[in-house]
Design an enzyme around this catalytic site. Structure first.
Site, PDB file in Angstrom:
ATOM      1  N   PRO A 204       0.833  -1.213   0.000  1.00  0.00           N
ATOM      2  CA  PRO A 204       0.000   0.000   0.000  1.00  0.00           C
ATOM      3  C   PRO A 204       0.866   1.262   0.000  1.00  0.00           C
ATOM      4  O   PRO A 204       2.050   1.191   0.347  1.00  0.00           O
ATOM      5  CB  PRO A 204      -0.783  -0.115   1.318  1.00  0.00           C
ATOM      6  CG  PRO A 204      -0.573  -1.481   1.829  1.00  0.00           C
ATOM      7  CD  PRO A 204       0.626  -2.047   1.171  1.00  0.00           C
ATOM      8  N   GLY A 206       2.824   4.468   0.979  1.00  0.00           N
ATOM      9  CA  GLY A 206       3.414   4.926   2.246  1.00  0.00           C
ATOM     10  C   GLY A 206       4.024   3.848   3.095  1.00  0.00           C
ATOM     11  O   GLY A 206       4.409   4.082   4.228  1.00  0.00           O
ATOM     12  N   LYS A 209       8.219   1.727   0.140  1.00  0.00           N
ATOM     13  CA  LYS A 209       8.801   1.093  -1.043  1.00  0.00           C
ATOM     14  C   LYS A 209       9.943   1.945  -1.597  1.00  0.00           C
ATOM     15  O   LYS A 209      11.055   1.460  -1.816  1.00  0.00           O
ATOM     16  CB  LYS A 209       7.736   0.879  -2.127  1.00  0.00           C
ATOM     17  CG  LYS A 209       6.626  -0.048  -1.684  1.00  0.00           C
ATOM     18  CD  LYS A 209       5.581  -0.238  -2.759  1.00  0.00           C
ATOM     19  CE  LYS A 209       4.806   1.018  -3.070  1.00  0.00           C
ATOM     20  NZ  LYS A 209       3.957   1.495  -1.983  1.00  0.00           N
ATOM     21  N   THR A 210       9.648   3.204  -1.819  1.00  0.00           N
ATOM     22  CA  THR A 210      10.686   4.090  -2.327  1.00  0.00           C
ATOM     23  C   THR A 210      11.837   4.171  -1.328  1.00  0.00           C
ATOM     24  O   THR A 210      13.010   4.135  -1.694  1.00  0.00           O
ATOM     25  CB  THR A 210      10.096   5.484  -2.584  1.00  0.00           C
ATOM     26  OG1 THR A 210       8.928   5.332  -3.387  1.00  0.00           O
ATOM     27  CG2 THR A 210      11.081   6.364  -3.308  1.00  0.00           C
ATOM     28  N   HIS A 425     -25.159  10.802  22.116  1.00  0.00           N
ATOM     29  CA  HIS A 425     -24.823   9.976  20.950  1.00  0.00           C
ATOM     30  C   HIS A 425     -23.498   9.237  21.184  1.00  0.00           C
ATOM     31  O   HIS A 425     -23.442   8.010  21.103  1.00  0.00           O
ATOM     32  CB  HIS A 425     -24.728  10.877  19.709  1.00  0.00           C
ATOM     33  CG  HIS A 425     -24.348  10.159  18.458  1.00  0.00           C
ATOM     34  ND1 HIS A 425     -25.263   9.856  17.473  1.00  0.00           N
ATOM     35  CD2 HIS A 425     -23.161   9.662  18.022  1.00  0.00           C
ATOM     36  CE1 HIS A 425     -24.648   9.229  16.485  1.00  0.00           C
ATOM     37  NE2 HIS A 425     -23.367   9.093  16.801  1.00  0.00           N
ATOM     38  N   GLU A 426     -22.455   9.981  21.503  1.00  0.00           N
ATOM     39  CA  GLU A 426     -21.139   9.341  21.694  1.00  0.00           C
ATOM     40  C   GLU A 426     -21.162   8.441  22.916  1.00  0.00           C
ATOM     41  O   GLU A 426     -20.566   7.361  22.913  1.00  0.00           O
ATOM     42  CB  GLU A 426     -20.038  10.391  21.828  1.00  0.00           C
ATOM     43  CG  GLU A 426     -19.814  11.254  20.579  1.00  0.00           C
ATOM     44  CD  GLU A 426     -19.512  10.446  19.330  1.00  0.00           C
ATOM     45  OE1 GLU A 426     -18.943   9.335  19.444  1.00  0.00           O
ATOM     46  OE2 GLU A 426     -19.868  10.924  18.234  1.00  0.00           O
ATOM     47  N   HIS A 429     -22.511   5.088  21.870  1.00  0.00           N
ATOM     48  CA  HIS A 429     -21.489   4.239  21.228  1.00  0.00           C
ATOM     49  C   HIS A 429     -20.603   3.592  22.287  1.00  0.00           C
ATOM     50  O   HIS A 429     -20.380   2.385  22.296  1.00  0.00           O
ATOM     51  CB  HIS A 429     -20.557   5.088  20.347  1.00  0.00           C
ATOM     52  CG  HIS A 429     -21.128   5.507  19.036  1.00  0.00           C
ATOM     53  ND1 HIS A 429     -21.646   4.616  18.127  1.00  0.00           N
ATOM     54  CD2 HIS A 429     -21.224   6.738  18.454  1.00  0.00           C
ATOM     55  CE1 HIS A 429     -22.044   5.289  17.044  1.00  0.00           C
ATOM     56  NE2 HIS A 429     -21.806   6.581  17.224  1.00  0.00           N
TER      57      HIS A 429
HETATM   58  P1  ADP Z   1       5.851   4.333  -0.818  1.00  0.00           P
HETATM   59  O1  ADP Z   1       5.696   2.908  -0.378  1.00  0.00           O
HETATM   60  O2  ADP Z   1       4.528   4.940  -1.137  1.00  0.00           O
HETATM   61  O3  ADP Z   1       6.898   4.534  -1.836  1.00  0.00           O
HETATM   62  P2  ADP Z   1       7.644   5.870   0.756  1.00  0.00           P
HETATM   63  O4  ADP Z   1       8.821   4.977   0.691  1.00  0.00           O
HETATM   64  O5  ADP Z   1       7.670   7.060  -0.113  1.00  0.00           O
HETATM   65  O6  ADP Z   1       6.308   5.076   0.522  1.00  0.00           O
HETATM   66  O7  ADP Z   1       7.449   6.295   2.269  1.00  0.00           O
HETATM   67  C1  ADP Z   1       7.084   7.584   2.644  1.00  0.00           C
HETATM   68  C2  ADP Z   1       7.731   7.974   3.947  1.00  0.00           C
HETATM   69  O8  ADP Z   1       7.205   7.233   5.033  1.00  0.00           O
HETATM   70  C3  ADP Z   1       9.201   7.695   3.969  1.00  0.00           C
HETATM   71  O9  ADP Z   1       9.929   8.746   3.443  1.00  0.00           O
HETATM   72  C4  ADP Z   1       9.484   7.502   5.444  1.00  0.00           C
HETATM   73  O10 ADP Z   1       9.674   8.737   6.057  1.00  0.00           O
HETATM   74  C5  ADP Z   1       8.204   6.922   5.973  1.00  0.00           C
HETATM   75  N1  ADP Z   1       8.297   5.458   6.105  1.00  0.00           N
HETATM   76  C6  ADP Z   1       7.555   4.558   5.434  1.00  0.00           C
HETATM   77  N2  ADP Z   1       7.860   3.300   5.818  1.00  0.00           N
HETATM   78  C7  ADP Z   1       8.841   3.403   6.736  1.00  0.00           C
HETATM   79  C8  ADP Z   1       9.596   2.442   7.491  1.00  0.00           C
HETATM   80  N3  ADP Z   1       9.392   1.112   7.384  1.00  0.00           N
HETATM   81  N4  ADP Z   1      10.535   2.901   8.329  1.00  0.00           N
HETATM   82  C9  ADP Z   1      10.746   4.221   8.468  1.00  0.00           C
HETATM   83  N5  ADP Z   1      10.085   5.168   7.784  1.00  0.00           N
HETATM   84  C10 ADP Z   1       9.130   4.784   6.928  1.00  0.00           C
HETATM   85 ZN    ZN Z   2     -21.817   8.129  15.804  1.00  0.00          ZN
HETATM   86 MG    MG Z   3       6.844   5.631  -3.546  1.00  0.00          MG
END
Ligand code: ADP
Ligand code: ZN
Ligand code: MG
Length: 612
Positions: A204, A206, A209-210, A425-426, A429
């Site tokens: 997913p 964030g 991966k990058t 309400h809350e 829940h």
């Molecule tokens: P994507 O999977 O979308 O490529 P990114 O690698 O760009 O996600 O991650 C975005 C940011 O989230 C990273 O620059 C980092 O700061 C943080 N992050 C994500 N996963 C980790 C991880 N396993 N450890 C530390 N930081 C993380």
């Molecule tokens: Zn509610």
């Molecule tokens: Mg990415």
């Protein structure tokens, strides 16, 4: 454009300085503006015996008169000075009294005197043109770059290593192996092992991966080329394929090397699936990637990393052995990893002593690494806004809610009546959740509106879970209906505040029936075929693969799930009217109840959770 003007300005300033310097060097003896003499005047002076020395420099004559004054003259070229003077009728004897110095002007001064005036303007003009050309290239207009890939050698500002990546153990192991291969290919080749060519990182958004690809670059110390697949198909038709070729060629030349194609789904979608002709370009690019991957020799030491968050839409041809045959899944972080990620992102931030990041991790199931990084940042901003010196637990907790629900809107004016409705309400829940066996514990109840929510009740699972059972879903449903039930019971009326709950409950109930096979009467079967419409990349079309009769049955089942949940909620609230009132009053007074406060309010009532 501004830099262009600045450059030209500096060019002109430099030019002025240069010309000053040279005029100083070349024109030293012009300082007292010597008198200029014609040849006949000179001959005349010599005849009168008024000339001490004549210095001959090329055709220029510097003359020192007997009264120490200076003068200049110019002789005809080709003809010697003596001869010239004789022609003007100077007697040899008089001429003998004059000291003649011949200075050879072959040094740099001579050439500088000739070259600078002619070349300098050319150089300046050339320089200005070069600047404009460069400007045009880097500016909006990238037309000069046609089929070249925007391949970047990893020149990431800070070096990232595996230490900066929390969790993701399997992915790291896989990538360590790759690095090892690039460093010692022999070890693998000797054993007859085929070298991995492509590694696909899936997960997913964030999840890092990058980040992990960058870390691989940092660990491996081989050239690391980075390109985002969306750049392949940027502007002009037909560019993608040649850019791909270019990218692979560059990487091969630099081998051993890693080529990282980020967001490969931008070009790697299933071919022939979109509508219209607009995806031709993408297909060609994809084909080119396939061709390049196939073109690797057995010992080509280039490894292609690619990342995507939509592996489901990738063309199967990409995933065939010999291409991206290794797939590494990056999951959302679990509790332990979340704590570690928080730790990593607290580097360089001053936390209050004794802060417990685990407590923050507990409150953030489903957060990605990027969300957690964002959370720490929000915590820091919040702290700064409050004028504190160190980030406290409280700020981090608030940051969690801000990331999930948006900023608090304390300023929103709500009437006393509205506040009362929200509190009941809350409270509804929270109370239903507290009175059901196996429901997730309540972490916080609040009637401060956030984002679009009027108030909220935060329930969190005790443990990390990947599976959820029907019983859990039923308690969830009952808790969701708690708000609506409470309003109806207390005021005999319902407000729009419950609409979000109702929608969520209906969606969940429908899933129980059609996706999870949790309905008794319809049995263990799924209904509806969800087709990914590739060109939009989202689940938008659900094909109805059942009869109208079954459709009616599904609706009936959904309704029965909801009404059952509602009944349970009403029963609990009716049995605990006093407790509900106490919670609501506490909420109106304090607006927010943390876990301990909430269970503290309930304590005297000795509520015994019932099974659903
Ligand atoms: P994507 O999977 O979308 O490529 P990114 O690698 O760009 O996600 O991650 C975005 C940011 O989230 C990273 O620059 C980092 O700061 C943080 N992050 C994500 N996963 C980790 C991880 N396993 N450890 C530390 N930081 C993380
Ligand atoms: Zn509610
Ligand atoms: Mg990415």
């Amino acid at each position: 454009m501004q830099t262009l003007f600045k450059n030209i300005f500096w060019a002109i300033v430099t030019l002025i300085i240069i010309s000053f310097v040279f005029s100083g060097v070349l024109g030293t003896d012009r300082a007292e503006a010597p008198q200029k003499l014609s040849l006949s005047q000179l001959a005349d002076r010599i005849a009168k015996g008024e000339v001490q020395t004549i210095t001959i420099r090329g055709d220029e004559l510097s003359i020192k008169l007997s009264d120490e004054k200076k003068a200049v003259a110019e002789k005809e070229s080709e003809i010697g000075l003596t001869e010239t003077l004789k022609n003007f009728g100077v007697e040899t004897a008089k001429l003998g009294a004059v000291e003649l110095v011949v200075e050879n002007q072959s040094g740099w001064q001579f050439w500088a005197g000739i070259l600078i005036p002619t070349l300098l303007p050319l150089i300046v003009i050339g320089f200005v043109f070069w600047l404009m050309f460069r400007q045009a290239r880097t500016g909006v207009n990238q037309a000069f770059n046609f089929g070249r890939s925007n391949l970047r050698l990893s020149n990431f500002k800070e070096k990232v290593t595996f230490k900066d990546v929390a969790g993701l153990k399997e992915a790291k192991e896989e990538l360590v192996e790759v690095v090892d291969f690039l460093k010692n290919p022999k070890k693998f080749l000797d054993l007859g092992a085929r070298i991995p060519r492509g590694i696909l990182l899936m997960g997913p958004p964030g999840t890092g991966k990058t980040l992990i690809a960058r870390a691989t670059a940092g660990e491996s110390n081989v050239p690391f080329f980075y390109i985002s697949a969306s750049e392949f198909v940027e502007m002009f038709v037909g560019i993608g394929a040649s850019r791909t070729r270019d990218a692979f060629m560059t990487a091969k030349k630099a081998s051993p090397a890693i080529l990282f194609i980020d967001e490969i789904d931008a070009v790697g979608r299933q071919r022939g699936a979109g509508l219209g002709g607009g995806n031709d370009e993408r297909e060609q690019t994809l084909n080119q990637i396939l061709v390049e991957l196939d073109g690797f020799d057995r010992d080509t030491r280039v490894i292609v990393l690619a990342a995507t968050n939509r592996p489901d839409i990738l063309d199967p041809a990409l995933l065939r052995p010999g291409r991206f045959d290794r797939r590494v899944v990056l999951d959302l972080p679990d509790l332990k990893d979340r704590e570690e990620i928080l730790k990593i992102h607290s580097h360089g931030k001053t936390l209050t002593q004794g802060i417990d990041l685990r407590k923050v991790a507990v409150r953030t199931p489903g957060f990605s690494g990027a969300d957690l990084a964002n959370l720490m940042n929000e915590g820091a901003i919040l702290t700064a806004r409050r004028g504190k010196k160190t980030i406290g637990q409280e700020e981090l907790f608030e940051a969690v809610e801000k990331v999930v629900l948006g900023p608090e809107r304390r300023s929103r004016v709500i009437s006393v009546k509205e506040k009362e409705i929200t509190a009941y309400h809350e409270g509804g829940h929270a109370l239903v959740a507290a009175a059901l066996k196996g429901a997730d514990p309540v972490h916080k109840v609040s009637i401060i509106s956030r984002g679009i929510a009027g108030g909220y009740t935060m329930k969190l699972p005790v443990e990390e879970e990947r599976l959820r059972t029907k019983k859990q879903f039923l308690t969830d449903l009952a808790a969701m209906m708690g708000g609506y039930a409470s309003e109806k019971l207390t005021f005999g009326d319902v407000s729009t505040g419950a609409s979000n709950d109702l929608r969520e409950a209906s969606e969940l109930a429908r899933k129980l029936v059609t996706k999870y096979g949790m309905s008794e009467s319809l049995g263990p079967m799924t209904f509806g075929k969800t087709e990914e419409l590739i060109f939009l990349g989202r689940e938008i079309a659900t094909e109805k693969n059942y009869s109208e009769k079954v459709a009616a049955e599904i609706d009936r089942e959904v309704r029965s799930f909801i009404s059952h949940a509602y009944d349970v909620a009403v029963r609990i609230l009716k049995n605990n009217k006093a407790a509900l009132k106490k919670v609501a009053v506490a909420l109106i007074e304090k607006e927010t109840l943390e876990q301990e406060d909430f269970y503290g309010v309930l304590k005297p009532f000795k509520i015994r959770p019932i099974a659903i």
